[in-house]
Design an enzyme around this catalytic site. Sequence first.
Site, PDB file in Angstrom:
ATOM      1  N   HIS A  86       0.861  -1.197   0.000  1.00 20.59           N
ATOM      2  CA  HIS A  86       0.000   0.000   0.000  1.00 20.59           C
ATOM      3  C   HIS A  86       0.892   1.240   0.000  1.00 20.59           C
ATOM      4  CE1 HIS A  86      -2.848   3.013   1.470  1.00 20.59           C
ATOM      5  NE2 HIS A  86      -3.820   2.161   1.197  1.00 20.59           N
ATOM      6  N   CYS A 146      -3.786   2.912  -4.397  1.00 19.68           N
ATOM      7  CA  CYS A 146      -4.753   3.648  -3.583  1.00 19.68           C
ATOM      8  C   CYS A 146      -4.857   5.057  -4.140  1.00 19.68           C
ATOM      9  CB  CYS A 146      -4.307   3.661  -2.113  1.00 19.68           C
ATOM     10  SG  CYS A 146      -5.412   4.620  -1.073  1.00 19.68           S
ATOM     11  N   HIS A 153      -7.716   0.554  -4.157  1.00 17.59           N
ATOM     12  CA  HIS A 153      -8.566   1.268  -3.205  1.00 17.59           C
ATOM     13  C   HIS A 153      -9.054   2.514  -3.930  1.00 17.59           C
ATOM     14  CE1 HIS A 153      -6.408  -0.270   0.701  1.00 17.59           C
ATOM     15  NE2 HIS A 153      -7.012  -1.222   0.036  1.00 17.59           N
ATOM     16  N   ASP A 196     -12.822   2.772  -0.884  1.00 22.65           N
ATOM     17  CA  ASP A 196     -12.051   3.092   0.323  1.00 22.65           C
ATOM     18  C   ASP A 196     -12.898   4.017   1.193  1.00 22.65           C
ATOM     19  OD1 ASP A 196      -9.862   2.944   1.962  1.00 22.65           O
ATOM     20  OD2 ASP A 196      -8.526   4.070   0.682  1.00 22.65           O
ATOM     21  N   HIS A 197     -12.266   4.727   2.076  1.00 23.37           N
ATOM     22  CA  HIS A 197     -12.993   5.566   3.046  1.00 23.37           C
ATOM     23  C   HIS A 197     -14.238   6.237   2.462  1.00 23.37           C
ATOM     24  CE1 HIS A 197      -8.694   6.412   4.667  1.00 23.37           C
ATOM     25  NE2 HIS A 197      -9.002   5.134   4.686  1.00 23.37           N
ATOM     26  N   TYR A 234     -14.937   4.208   7.728  1.00 20.56           N
ATOM     27  CA  TYR A 234     -15.432   2.861   7.425  1.00 20.56           C
ATOM     28  C   TYR A 234     -16.870   2.598   7.846  1.00 20.56           C
ATOM     29  CZ  TYR A 234     -10.863   1.634   5.717  1.00 20.56           C
ATOM     30  OH  TYR A 234      -9.717   1.580   4.957  1.00 20.56           O
TER      31      TYR A 234
END
Length: 348
Positions: free
Chosen positions: A198, A236, A263, A308-309, A322
């Site tokens: 990552h 990401c 992500h 992702d978030h 999350y």
Amino acid sequence: MKITFRWYGKGDSVTLDKIRQIPFVRGVVSAVYDTPPGSVWKEESIKELVESAHEKGLECEVIESVPVHEDIKLGLPSAKQYIENYKENIRRLAKYGVKCICYNFMPVFDWLRSDLEKEKKDGSNALSYSHDKVLAMDPLKSELSLPGWDSSYSREGLRALLTQYKDVGPEDLWKNLTVFLKEIIPVAEECGVKMAIHPDDPPWSIFGLPRIITDYDNIKRFLSVVDSPSNGITLCTGSLGVASENDLIKIIKMAKGRVHFVHIRNVKRSGERDFEETAHPSEYGSIDIFEIVKALYETGFDGYVRPDHGRMIWGEKGRYGYGLYDRALGAVYIGGLFEAVEKYSKKQ
Ligand code: DNO
């Protein structure tokens, strides 16, 4: 391409029953949380994790993360045993059907933000980062917003760890990463597992600690350390995308065949080193998510993707970044983009 969803295990309020109702989502991304970083995961815990997903009709082929012990990043003599433990984790996970392992090589801190609930005009809130605010914080005074960080460190433990890193520069970290990769990648190859590092979040050095998985050149260098399909990356968009100099499309093309996990999230850059997280669609942030999906499709990407978030919307309270709702909207948006790009490309 498979769309997945992060699940924090049995204690997560975002349950498997909720996750399995999200359109496009085929599997969960999770981890075993009952052993300290660096140790060998219990086989029965791995089995239980995978089986609980399967029982609900979900796949469990991606682990995020198997943490890399700090002694490995520091290159201490004890790293040898921790690397052996890591290899054993790869073998054990492969035995239960895991095909992709996400990890990072950031010293001490994982993802870092200055504000976890930055209110937006529409009443939602999201994570944000102001470089000056972060620099003004004292990591030893627990003033930091560290949702991704191992909170088990005591203040003394953290002080000692930061001291150990005092003389560790980027080239030392590269050296220690190289030792790690040369040991673990052959095991991943044998087991049919794709390792997916990552990128650093944010992709620049903080508190004098080196960060090296940050941009095109460094990712290219990383891939050449061990030139194997098992040595790949997690792309990401939010981590790399906060640095305006990062051309994500160029990175995707360069890393063709080595992007195993993606992500997807969006960020709005508000300064050289400042940003706010936003809803996933392109129009809300600085990243054109359509172009990302198109580049992934065109480079033959066939790995895993997860939203992702997300923001906190509709009054939801939960684990920062999350929650269920905004990530579910993100999953559907991502699935829609992939469907459109694929069908449109086939008609041409
Ligand atoms: C944050 C996550 C990171 C990620 C690790 C991978 O939301 O993307 O915490 O899981 O850096 O090791």
